[in-house]
Design a protein around this motif. Structure first.
Motif, mmCIF file in Angstrom:
data_model
loop_
_atom_site.group_PDB
_atom_site.id
_atom_site.type_symbol
_atom_site.label_atom_id
_atom_site.label_comp_id
_atom_site.label_asym_id
_atom_site.label_seq_id
_atom_site.Cartn_x
_atom_site.Cartn_y
_atom_site.Cartn_z
ATOM 1 N N LEU A 119 0.762 -1.289 0.005
ATOM 2 C CA LEU A 119 -0.013 0.156 0.022
ATOM 3 C C LEU A 119 0.800 1.236 0.111
ATOM 4 O O LEU A 119 0.609 2.399 -0.684
ATOM 5 N N SER A 120 2.178 1.010 0.646
ATOM 6 C CA SER A 120 2.924 2.470 0.559
ATOM 7 C C SER A 120 3.414 2.837 -0.683
ATOM 8 O O SER A 120 3.826 3.797 -0.871
ATOM 9 N N LYS A 136 -0.627 4.938 -5.271
ATOM 10 C CA LYS A 136 -0.900 6.572 -5.080
ATOM 11 C C LYS A 136 -2.003 6.706 -3.992
ATOM 12 O O LYS A 136 -2.765 5.979 -3.957
ATOM 13 N N GLN A 137 -1.851 8.042 -3.723
ATOM 14 C CA GLN A 137 -2.759 8.225 -2.749
ATOM 15 C C GLN A 137 -4.254 8.495 -3.368
ATOM 16 O O GLN A 137 -4.509 8.651 -4.659
ATOM 17 N N GLY A 197 -5.044 1.827 5.854
ATOM 18 C CA GLY A 197 -4.859 2.338 4.523
ATOM 19 C C GLY A 197 -6.176 3.257 4.135
ATOM 20 O O GLY A 197 -6.146 4.518 3.914
ATOM 21 N N SER A 199 -5.952 6.217 6.936
ATOM 22 C CA SER A 199 -4.942 7.600 6.525
ATOM 23 C C SER A 199 -5.468 7.961 5.156
ATOM 24 O O SER A 199 -4.594 8.815 4.728
ATOM 25 N N LYS A 200 -6.450 7.562 4.558
ATOM 26 C CA LYS A 200 -6.891 7.997 3.288
ATOM 27 C C LYS A 200 -5.991 7.654 2.148
ATOM 28 O O LYS A 200 -6.198 7.979 0.826
ATOM 29 N N LYS A 201 -5.135 6.861 2.442
ATOM 30 C CA LYS A 201 -4.272 6.285 1.244
ATOM 31 C C LYS A 201 -5.118 5.462 0.375
ATOM 32 O O LYS A 201 -5.215 5.601 -1.057
#
Ligand code: NAI
Length: 330
Positions: free
Chosen positions: A221-222, A225-226, A247, A250-252
């Motif tokens: 996930l890191s 894209k956001q 995720g 954090s809104k990722k």
């Protein structure tokens, strides 16, 4: 006459088996109950059993089935991650499945999840029914020119690639064996990290195995894209649920559409509307407005049900006639 015990039967399974079975050769007995070590004794007197995605055919269950004289397990689905293959082999129980049935059914459902999450038609439907014609918070985005990452380009993934190309998307795929045919059709292949980094939408179409388990986790996930949209119509355990919840918080992760869920066996296919659901992870997922969950219905079209039923009956008939098992899992 071969007697077949059908586990996890729903009314629609019975309807299709009754419609297509040659009653002179196969006799079906339907059990609502799922198969697991506690229910395996229902298979007493049956040489063949028929199971579905959430039946738990682990070592203990297999060993009980073997003692009861079961010789064939017919999966009425494609995936076989719920069966202990080594245990079945050791006990001499053969296994058949339905390797392909309407990949369009699943690929089209993945598109349905994308469009619903994006254009919020489920919310618009409810609003308009209550006389609320406001557009506030319903804004979506064009799929045209977005990059869609596809992980696994087998039968379903390839169909999905073509659908998304038709929507005007750039399709960037990852598979252990990139398909030359798809490349010729304009689908690009890259590394899994390139898919993670470049995609606006990622759709999972690979099988669940030790290599793919929890492939969507904090680390992958890191790299994304956001605001990424993640779609899973394959198997629940491809996603690490606590990590995806992180995720989402954090809104990722901007959108999540899942037709499968790691702990689905206690929930999916059941009407629990009058019960207290004791699965905190799914309750948290449901609480997010940008999460859409369907309960393993991607396969559920008339066409797919017909193909599943025909192939399962053929698989059992081949066994009954002592023929080579075309769809044996070895
Ligand atoms: P398939 O066997 O035709 O394709 C799977 C593809 O994944 C293959 O091209 C394979 O090379 C690739 N693959 C294997 N390991 C990989 C990895 N580590 N990374 C990337 N790609 C990898 O299977 P099909 O028919 O396309 O089905 C895909 C999955 O969809 C099934 O395994 C099943 O779990 C799921 N499914 C879900 C349904 C639903 O109702 N939600 C219904 C039917 C299938």
């Amino acid at each position: 006459m071969i007697k077949v015990a059908v586990f996890s039967t729903k009314p629609y399974d019975q309807e299709y088996f009754d419609r297509f079975a040659d009653k002179g050769q196969l006799q079906f007995t339907y059990f609502d109950s799922p198969l697991n070590k506690d229910t395996a004794n229902l298979a007493t007197g049956f040489e063949v059993i028929c199971v579905f995605v959430n039946d738990k055919v682990d070592r203990e269950t297999v060993s009980q089935l073997a003692e009861l004289g079961v010789r064939l397990i017919a999966l009425r689905c494609a995936g076989y991650n719920n069966v202990d293959l080594d245990a079945a082999k050791e006990k001499g129980i053969r296994l058949v499945r339905v390797p392909a049935y309407s990949p369009e059914a699943v690929a089209e459902h993945a598109l349905a999840l994308i469009l619903t999450l994006n254009r919020k038609t489920h919310k618009a439907y409810n609003r308009v029914r209550e006389g609320n014609f406001s557009l506030n918070k319903l804004m979506g985005f064009n799929l045209h020119r977005k990059t869609v990452g596809v992980i696994g380009t087998g039968k379903i993934g390839a169909t999905f690639c073509r659908i998304m190309k038709g929507m005007g998307c750039k399709v960037l795929a990852f598979d252990l064996y990139p398909s030359q045919k798809l490349i010729e059709e304009g689908i690009q292949f890259g590394s899994i990290d390139e898919v993670f980094q470049q995609a606006d939408i990622i759709s999972l179409h690979c099988p669940l195995n030790p290599d793919t388990k929890h492939m969507i986790n904090r680390e992958s996930l890191s790299k994304m894209k956001q605001g990424i949209m993640i779609i899973n119509t394959s198997r629940g355990a491809l996603i690490n649920t606590p990590d995806i919840l992180e995720g989402l918080a954090s809104k990722k992760v901007g959108f999540l559409g899942i037709d499968v869920y790691e702990q689905e066996e206690n929930l999916f296919f059941k009407d629990l509307s009058e019960m207290i659901i004791e699965d905190d992870l799914i309750l948290r997922l449901i609480s997010y407005p940008n999460v859409l969950i369907t309960s393993h219905q991607a396969y559920f079209t008339r066409e797919a049900m017909e193909e599943i039923t025909h192939t399962t009956i053929d698989n059992i008939r081949e066994y009954a006639d002592g023929e080579k098992l075309t769809n044996e899992v070895i």
